[in-house]
Design an enzyme around this catalytic site. Structure first.
Site, PDB file in Angstrom:
ATOM      1  N   ALA A  28      -7.040  -9.097  15.130  1.00  0.00           N
ATOM      2  CA  ALA A  28      -6.595  -8.195  16.198  1.00  0.00           C
ATOM      3  C   ALA A  28      -5.096  -8.288  16.467  1.00  0.00           C
ATOM      4  CB  ALA A  28      -7.365  -8.498  17.488  1.00  0.00           C
TER       5      ALA A  28
ATOM      6  N   TYR B 130      -0.676   4.440  10.777  1.00  0.00           N
ATOM      7  CA  TYR B 130      -1.070   3.464  11.798  1.00  0.00           C
ATOM      8  C   TYR B 130       0.143   3.209  12.684  1.00  0.00           C
ATOM      9  CZ  TYR B 130      -5.293   2.185   9.154  1.00  0.00           C
ATOM     10  OH  TYR B 130      -6.504   2.206   8.516  1.00  0.00           O
TER      11      TYR B 130
ATOM     12  N   GLU C 264      -5.393   4.925  13.909  1.00  0.00           N
ATOM     13  CA  GLU C 264      -6.325   4.021  14.587  1.00  0.00           C
ATOM     14  C   GLU C 264      -7.024   4.638  15.790  1.00  0.00           C
ATOM     15  OE1 GLU C 264      -2.321   3.113  16.547  1.00  0.00           O
ATOM     16  OE2 GLU C 264      -3.045   3.554  14.517  1.00  0.00           O
TER      17      GLU C 264
ATOM     18  N   HIS D  12      -0.353   1.554  16.310  1.00  0.00           N
ATOM     19  CA  HIS D  12      -0.644   0.390  17.168  1.00  0.00           C
ATOM     20  C   HIS D  12       0.414   0.252  18.266  1.00  0.00           C
ATOM     21  CE1 HIS D  12      -3.824  -0.837  14.428  1.00  0.00           C
ATOM     22  NE2 HIS D  12      -2.981  -0.773  13.431  1.00  0.00           N
TER      23      HIS D  12
ATOM     24  N   ARG E 240       0.833  -1.199   0.000  1.00  0.00           N
ATOM     25  CA  ARG E 240       0.000   0.000   0.000  1.00  0.00           C
ATOM     26  C   ARG E 240       0.873   1.257   0.000  1.00  0.00           C
ATOM     27  NH1 ARG E 240      -3.617  -1.470   5.182  1.00  0.00           N
ATOM     28  NH2 ARG E 240      -1.612  -2.414   5.757  1.00  0.00           N
TER      29      ARG E 240
ATOM     30  N   SER F 109     -21.105 -13.048  24.213  1.00  0.00           N
ATOM     31  CA  SER F 109     -19.726 -13.479  24.362  1.00  0.00           C
ATOM     32  C   SER F 109     -19.330 -13.556  25.832  1.00  0.00           C
ATOM     33  CB  SER F 109     -18.795 -12.511  23.633  1.00  0.00           C
ATOM     34  OG  SER F 109     -17.455 -12.938  23.746  1.00  0.00           O
TER      35      SER F 109
ATOM     36  N   ASP G 287      -2.598  -6.847  15.260  1.00  0.00           N
ATOM     37  CA  ASP G 287      -1.934  -5.545  15.358  1.00  0.00           C
ATOM     38  C   ASP G 287      -1.992  -4.964  16.760  1.00  0.00           C
ATOM     39  OD1 ASP G 287      -0.658  -4.735  13.060  1.00  0.00           O
ATOM     40  OD2 ASP G 287      -2.488  -4.092  12.075  1.00  0.00           O
TER      41      ASP G 287
ATOM     42  N   LYS H 284       1.803   1.767   7.331  1.00  0.00           N
ATOM     43  CA  LYS H 284       2.129   0.934   8.493  1.00  0.00           C
ATOM     44  C   LYS H 284       3.074   1.670   9.443  1.00  0.00           C
ATOM     45  CE  LYS H 284       0.961  -2.533   9.417  1.00  0.00           C
ATOM     46  NZ  LYS H 284      -0.233  -2.789  10.277  1.00  0.00           N
TER      47      LYS H 284
END
Length: 379
Positions: free
Chosen positions: A268, A94, A118, A96, A15, A220, A270, A75
């Site tokens: 999940a 991003y 994010e 994280h 990307r 859940s 990341d 990223k």
């Protein structure tokens, strides 16, 4: 503002953070855009496309970082990039942080301004810059899960949608947010027997209303998850704690309750993963097996479909990038609460509480940099 777009160097990341169309929008507002040579090729954009849109091409990643006041990436920076980021340089990507301690410490050390896609957040709690990639990742989770259920790839050897006279595969999706909803749509469309699990009863009611008949909802909790483990073929982890580490909903001991060849896809990853045995993998080597259970934990799933992903991401990020370029990060964040919530690390201070909590670091309030306006916005 001088904006730099480096080529992504994470494994199999194709990307790019800015398209030629986005470049044109920034240039016509008086900004300079420098793009590293071949940065857009993986997404189908040539250097000539950027030049025609008003960008200048730089030969390498070092010159791109050195020239720019604002870096736009996809990223999180990897180790080779840490020392290229300068003090006071704005990095919009991003991050994280809660899943990468080394990255967090490196960004604290270089005293850059880290604005994370994010954690940009609207007043309704939605995450506009995470949504497009969550949509892609949710759909890809089923596409990849269906593939790895094939026997030559060590799966159970079951066709996701079944055929007349043969039951379809059972899919369990942990989390009913954007990733989970898109995964459920994809799995249902392929004919699977789908169960979405979430802790939010209101969300489950909504999903029950809008999903097709082959999608069921289930509260859940550990008991209900364990009850289903021996019956499902594909499990998708789609849990998100904004900016923080994902909770482990599938623990190591639960693997023994699954049938051999069951496939786990942890979207999940990341954020640390919601499956305890999850560890980040790459598109080059996407899976590993523990207790005869196939784990697919690629940390940049949308990177495999870069044309779709780049367009989807830049559609969302460009309006914010224009605000940052036009006004500078301080004024832009003072005037736009959504952008302010994207600030994670500023000049060595951790200003996002979930990141500070993840590593037991001091949390510095936004007011230090944004002034009283932040207090008013927070109210």
């Amino acid at each position: 503002m001088i904006i730099g777009v480096p080529k992504e160097i994470k494994n199999n990341e194709n990307r790019v953070a800015l398209t030629p169309a986005g470049t044109q929008e920034l240039v016509k507002r008086g900004h300079q855009v420098f793009v590293q040579a071949t940065a857009g090729e993986g997404s189908g954009f040539l250097d000539e496309d950027y030049v025609e849109s008003g960008a200048q091409i730089l030969p390498d990643i070092q010159s791109t970082y050195a020239k720019a006041e604002m870096i736009m990436k996809v990223k999180e920076p990897i180790e080779e990039e840490y020392d290229l980021i300068k003090e006071d340089q704005l990095v919009f990507t991003y991050f994280h942080f809660a899943a990468y301690e080394g990255l967090t410490k490196a960004m604290i050390k270089n005293k850059s301004i880290c604005l994370a896609y994010e954690t940009v957040e609207k007043t309704d709690k939605s995450l506009p810059l995470l949504v497009p990639m969550s949509e892609v990742a949710g759909r890809m989770a089923i596409q990849e899960g269906a593939k790895y259920l094939e026997k030559p790839l060590k799966g159970r050897g079951i066709l996701l949608g079944g055929v007349p006279g043969v039951r379809p595969a059972k899919v369990m999706i942990l989390g009913g947010g954007v990733v989970g909803t898109n995964a459920a749509k994809m799995a249902a469309g392929m004919g699977a027997d789908v169960t979405i699990m979430d802790v939010n009863l209101q969300r489950l009611r909504y999903l029950d209303d809008v999903m097709p008949a082959n999608v069921n909802t289930f509260m859940s909790n550990e008991y209900n998850i364990r009850e289903m483990l021996h019956r499902v073929d594909l499990i998708v982890g789609a849990v998100l704690i904004p900016g923080g580490k994902a909770p482990h909903l599938i623990t190591r001991d639960m693997l023994k309750e699954m049938r051999p060849g069951t496939v786990l896809v942890d979207v999940a990853v990341d954020q640390g993963g919601c499956i305890e045995t999850c560890k980040p993998t790459t598109h080059e080597d996407p899976t590993y097996i523990i207790d005869d259970v196939v784990h697919y934990c690629v940390a940049n799933m949308p990177g495999a479909v870069p044309y779709t992903s780049t367009l989807a991401l830049t559609n969302a990020t460009l309006p914010y990038a224009i605000q940052l370029a036009n006004k500078g990060w301080v004024k832009a964040c003072q005037e736009n609460r959504e952008l302010a919530l994207g600030l994670n690390v500023i000049k060595g201070d951790v200003v996002y509480d979930a990141v500070a909590e993840a590593y037991d670091l001091e949390h510095v309030p936004f007011e230090k940099y944004l002034g009283d306006v932040w207090g008013k916005l927070k109210d």
